[in-house]
Design a protein around this motif. Structure first.
Motif, mmCIF file in Angstrom:
data_model
loop_
_atom_site.group_PDB
_atom_site.id
_atom_site.type_symbol
_atom_site.label_atom_id
_atom_site.label_comp_id
_atom_site.label_asym_id
_atom_site.label_seq_id
_atom_site.Cartn_x
_atom_site.Cartn_y
_atom_site.Cartn_z
ATOM 1 N N VAL A 83 38.311 -20.100 -22.781
ATOM 2 C CA VAL A 83 39.432 -21.178 -22.525
ATOM 3 C C VAL A 83 39.913 -21.892 -23.517
ATOM 4 O O VAL A 83 40.992 -22.075 -23.849
ATOM 5 N N TYR A 84 38.833 -22.265 -24.213
ATOM 6 C CA TYR A 84 39.457 -23.132 -25.653
ATOM 7 C C TYR A 84 40.460 -22.428 -26.409
ATOM 8 O O TYR A 84 41.384 -23.116 -26.775
ATOM 9 N N LEU A 85 40.318 -20.967 -26.786
ATOM 10 C CA LEU A 85 41.036 -20.250 -27.665
ATOM 11 C C LEU A 85 42.253 -20.234 -26.796
ATOM 12 O O LEU A 85 43.512 -20.356 -27.417
ATOM 13 N N LYS A 86 42.409 -19.938 -25.675
ATOM 14 C CA LYS A 86 43.808 -19.731 -24.949
ATOM 15 C C LYS A 86 44.556 -21.029 -24.930
ATOM 16 O O LYS A 86 45.582 -20.937 -25.109
ATOM 17 N N GLU A 87 43.692 -22.129 -24.604
ATOM 18 C CA GLU A 87 44.662 -23.472 -24.565
ATOM 19 C C GLU A 87 45.133 -23.859 -26.083
ATOM 20 O O GLU A 87 46.342 -24.321 -26.214
ATOM 21 N N ALA A 88 44.112 -23.778 -27.116
ATOM 22 C CA ALA A 88 44.359 -23.990 -28.556
ATOM 23 C C ALA A 88 45.606 -23.150 -29.046
ATOM 24 O O ALA A 88 46.530 -23.431 -29.810
ATOM 25 N N ASN A 121 47.153 -19.359 -27.641
ATOM 26 C CA ASN A 121 48.010 -18.482 -26.667
ATOM 27 C C ASN A 121 47.212 -17.793 -25.953
ATOM 28 O O ASN A 121 45.728 -17.480 -26.393
ATOM 29 N N PRO A 122 47.548 -16.987 -24.741
ATOM 30 C CA PRO A 122 46.557 -16.009 -23.777
ATOM 31 C C PRO A 122 46.253 -14.891 -24.804
ATOM 32 O O PRO A 122 45.340 -14.221 -24.414
ATOM 33 N N LEU A 123 47.047 -14.436 -25.760
ATOM 34 C CA LEU A 123 46.739 -13.229 -26.764
ATOM 35 C C LEU A 123 45.290 -13.610 -27.327
ATOM 36 O O LEU A 123 44.239 -12.798 -27.142
ATOM 37 N N ILE A 124 45.150 -14.641 -28.078
ATOM 38 C CA ILE A 124 43.960 -14.892 -28.789
ATOM 39 C C ILE A 124 42.924 -15.020 -27.902
ATOM 40 O O ILE A 124 41.584 -14.627 -28.021
ATOM 41 N N GLY A 125 43.010 -15.794 -26.731
ATOM 42 C CA GLY A 125 41.916 -15.946 -25.542
ATOM 43 C C GLY A 125 41.395 -14.549 -25.011
ATOM 44 O O GLY A 125 40.439 -14.250 -25.006
ATOM 45 N N PHE A 126 42.605 -13.775 -24.943
ATOM 46 C CA PHE A 126 41.878 -12.343 -24.528
ATOM 47 C C PHE A 126 41.349 -11.615 -25.461
ATOM 48 O O PHE A 126 40.438 -10.751 -25.032
ATOM 49 N N LEU A 127 41.755 -11.478 -26.772
ATOM 50 C CA LEU A 127 41.050 -10.906 -27.819
ATOM 51 C C LEU A 127 39.551 -11.378 -28.004
ATOM 52 O O LEU A 127 38.643 -10.474 -28.112
ATOM 53 N N TYR A 128 39.554 -12.621 -27.913
ATOM 54 C CA TYR A 128 38.048 -13.038 -27.737
ATOM 55 C C TYR A 128 37.479 -12.299 -26.465
ATOM 56 O O TYR A 128 36.139 -11.785 -26.552
ATOM 57 N N GLY A 129 38.080 -12.635 -25.285
ATOM 58 C CA GLY A 129 37.261 -12.119 -24.116
ATOM 59 C C GLY A 129 37.095 -10.604 -24.206
ATOM 60 O O GLY A 129 36.024 -10.169 -23.779
ATOM 61 N N TRP A 130 37.790 -9.821 -24.579
ATOM 62 C CA TRP A 130 37.839 -8.359 -24.984
ATOM 63 C C TRP A 130 36.694 -8.097 -25.915
ATOM 64 O O TRP A 130 35.779 -7.202 -25.666
ATOM 65 N N SER A 131 36.540 -8.913 -27.132
ATOM 66 C CA SER A 131 35.495 -8.623 -28.017
ATOM 67 C C SER A 131 33.935 -9.127 -27.426
ATOM 68 O O SER A 131 32.998 -8.492 -27.520
ATOM 69 N N PHE A 132 34.137 -10.181 -26.495
ATOM 70 C CA PHE A 132 33.034 -10.620 -25.999
ATOM 71 C C PHE A 132 32.238 -9.507 -25.053
ATOM 72 O O PHE A 132 31.139 -9.428 -24.947
ATOM 73 N N PHE A 133 33.259 -8.968 -24.240
ATOM 74 C CA PHE A 133 32.679 -7.915 -23.442
ATOM 75 C C PHE A 133 32.492 -6.701 -24.148
ATOM 76 O O PHE A 133 31.192 -6.092 -23.711
ATOM 77 N N SER A 134 33.082 -6.280 -25.003
ATOM 78 C CA SER A 134 33.102 -4.768 -25.592
ATOM 79 C C SER A 134 31.933 -4.914 -26.591
ATOM 80 O O SER A 134 31.408 -4.023 -26.935
ATOM 81 N N VAL A 135 31.896 -5.960 -27.352
ATOM 82 C CA VAL A 135 30.683 -5.940 -28.661
ATOM 83 C C VAL A 135 29.784 -7.309 -28.341
ATOM 84 O O VAL A 135 28.446 -7.307 -28.343
#
Length: 498
Positions: free
Chosen positions: A80-85, A87-101
């Motif tokens: 949420v912090y990354l998406k709000e600071a 954009n949704p792309l950066i938030g998604f990249l974190y979520g993707w990395s969080f889930f995958s690695v």
């Protein structure tokens, strides 16, 4: 969401939240990684300094996150912090990395550590015993036990947050008491000769070779050695921010998240420093560096407790890793839940079961963590995780500066301590760590980076298709992503990028 649909229940007190912070941090690392750190830095002073630098970075980051958690006290935390600071792309990249690695590989590493120490009590679970051999791929009994523990804890957490929090608080308090006991008995076993030997040349930075010899570093190589040494300490201190993922289930989140972040990270940082002091008080530096399979705590406990030391420390580490994985599993699923609510993850991950927990998100996390348990060794997972984690921490802390400019009037129950000096210092330290890790430990840092960047085409596939199906609407990424999930696309195609 339907009016009668299950919703998160605020069942976690300040004590529960603090135990989640501490419990998620204390896993297996403090009992193992000091061996590798010692081999890299070669002296007692630098061993403690590496832990002190890591503790400083962790506390700085936790105090900075306090501001963000107060601004956005809802499930999802760093995503949420990354998406709000940004954009949704950066938030998604974190979520993707969080889930995958990040989260799934961490769960796997802690699970593997649980199994390794269980083998001290039940040799049948030894990592050296092959349970299956396909010729190109082997599975040990330790890996199977790791998977069994991950599945068990996932099931427990699907029964409701109260079940998970009771387990978490109980196990964390148990391992804190156990660690304090280890420190007290360690002081009683203090060896003045060992202490004097270890601290006679405490500040010489040098590689400590397993054969007993020492070497020398050039200036740049010395910096690389420090970065390599910090891989283990950063992994051991990670996951402190998991409490922010369950913000929707914490009582008075604007106050309690920030307090629990500070209290939990401070307790663990002090415990880690004290534990390493005990190591240098009972074991010669060479024995720390060459401990069997890096199990420094086992070697120390054999000195402190005698023959029973192995069993005592094995039980401690099993309790520690079991409780740690419970916290990781509980918190991680809430990120996928929030991503699904934004249309950027499997649709079912955004649903709560009758116990008001995201059961599907828990189970899919379980599947990926089990795959990581089969894929690599403990040390390999550490290298990959630490690099990606610190990269996103830097981005998140930089987001504080962005949000203060974008939203100067937003409510901030907490303000980042030491702003702007401490956040800038963290970013500079983290940047140096990542650059040096790429140079000196590229084998697993590059794959971690590539996995994170692989999220970019996945994101644009999801958003792009949703945008086209919406007829070019500009209502925002969140709406577009939601349309993708709810349109003709399958959940599998979203994650696989097909």
């Amino acid at each position: 969401m339907q009016a009668n649909a299950p919703a998160f229940k605020p069942a976690l007190s300040l004590l529960d939240a603090t135990m989640l912070v501490a419990g998620s941090m204390i896993g297996s690392g403090i009992f193992i990684v000091s061996a590798d750190i010692t081999r890299n830095v070669g002296s007692s002073g630098w061993l403690l300094l590496v832990w002190l630098l890591t503790g400083f970075m962790t506390l700085t980051a936790a105090l900075s996150y306090g501001e963000l958690s107060g601004m956005f006290p809802r499930a999802g935390g760093q995503y949420v912090y990354l998406k709000e600071a940004y954009n949704p792309l950066i938030g998604f990249l974190y979520g993707w990395s969080f889930f995958s690695v990040i989260q799934t590989a961490t769960i796997a590493a802690v699970g593997v550590a649980f199994a390794k120490f269980a083998a001290y009590l039940i040799p049948a679970f030894s990592e050296d015993i092959v349970a299956g051999d396909l010729g190109f791929f082997t599975v040990s009994r330790a890996q199977l036990l790791s998977i069994a523990v991950i599945v068990l804890l996932t099931f427990i957490n699907t029964r409701g947050v109260k079940t998970g929090k009771t387990l978490q608080t109980s196990f964390t308090l148990t391992k804190l008491v156990s660690l304090f006991g280890l420190l007290i008995f360690g002081l009683l076993a203090f060896d003045s000769n060992t202490w004097a030997l270890n601290w006679s040349n405490a500040w010489r930075l040098q590689p400590l070779q397993t054969g007993g010899g020492v070497g020398d570093y050039t200036l740049f190589a010395a910096m690389g050695a420090i970065a390599a040494a910090m891989v283990g300490s950063i992994f051991s201190s990670d996951s402190w921010h998991n409490v922010a993922f369950v913000a929707g289930e914490i009582k008075h989140p604007k106050r309690n998240i920030g307090l629990s972040l500070f209290a939990g990270t401070l307790i663990v940082t002090l415990l880690y420093l004290a534990t390493n002091i005990i190591y240098t008080a009972v074991l010669p530096l060479q024995e720390i560096a060459t401990a069997d399979k890096d199990r420094v705590a086992v070697a120390a406990s054999q000195v402190i407790f005698g023959p029973a030391g192995t069993i005592i420390i094995a039980l401690m580490i099993m309790v520690s890793t079991f409780g740690c994985n419970n916290g990781l599993i509980m918190a991680g699923a809430r990120v996928y839940y929030t991503m699904a609510s934004d249309g950027l993850f499997f649709k079912r991950a955004g649903e709560l079961n009758k116990a008001a927990v995201p059961a599907f998100a828990l189970w899919i996390q379980c599947v990926f963590a089990c795959c990581w348990s089969l894929s690599g060794k403990y040390g390999d997972l550490l290298d990959m995780i630490s690099f990606v984690v610190v990269g996103f921490y830097m981005l998140t802390i930089a987001g504080i500066f962005i949000l203060r400019k974008k939203r100067p009037d937003a409510e901030r129950p907490y303000r980042a301590f030491g702003y702007p000096v401490l956040p800038i210092l963290y970013i500079l330290m983290g940047l140096a760590f990542c650059i040096l890790l790429i140079i000196y430990k590229p084998r697993f840092t590059w794959p971690g980076l590539l996995i994170a960047l692989a999220g970019i085409p996945v994101y644009y596939l999801v958003i792009g298709r949703g945008h086209r199906k919406a007829g070019g609407s500009t209502t925002g990424h969140k709406a577009a992503g939601s349309r993708v999930i709810n349109s003709g696309l399958t959940n599998d195609s979203v994650m696989a990028g097909k």
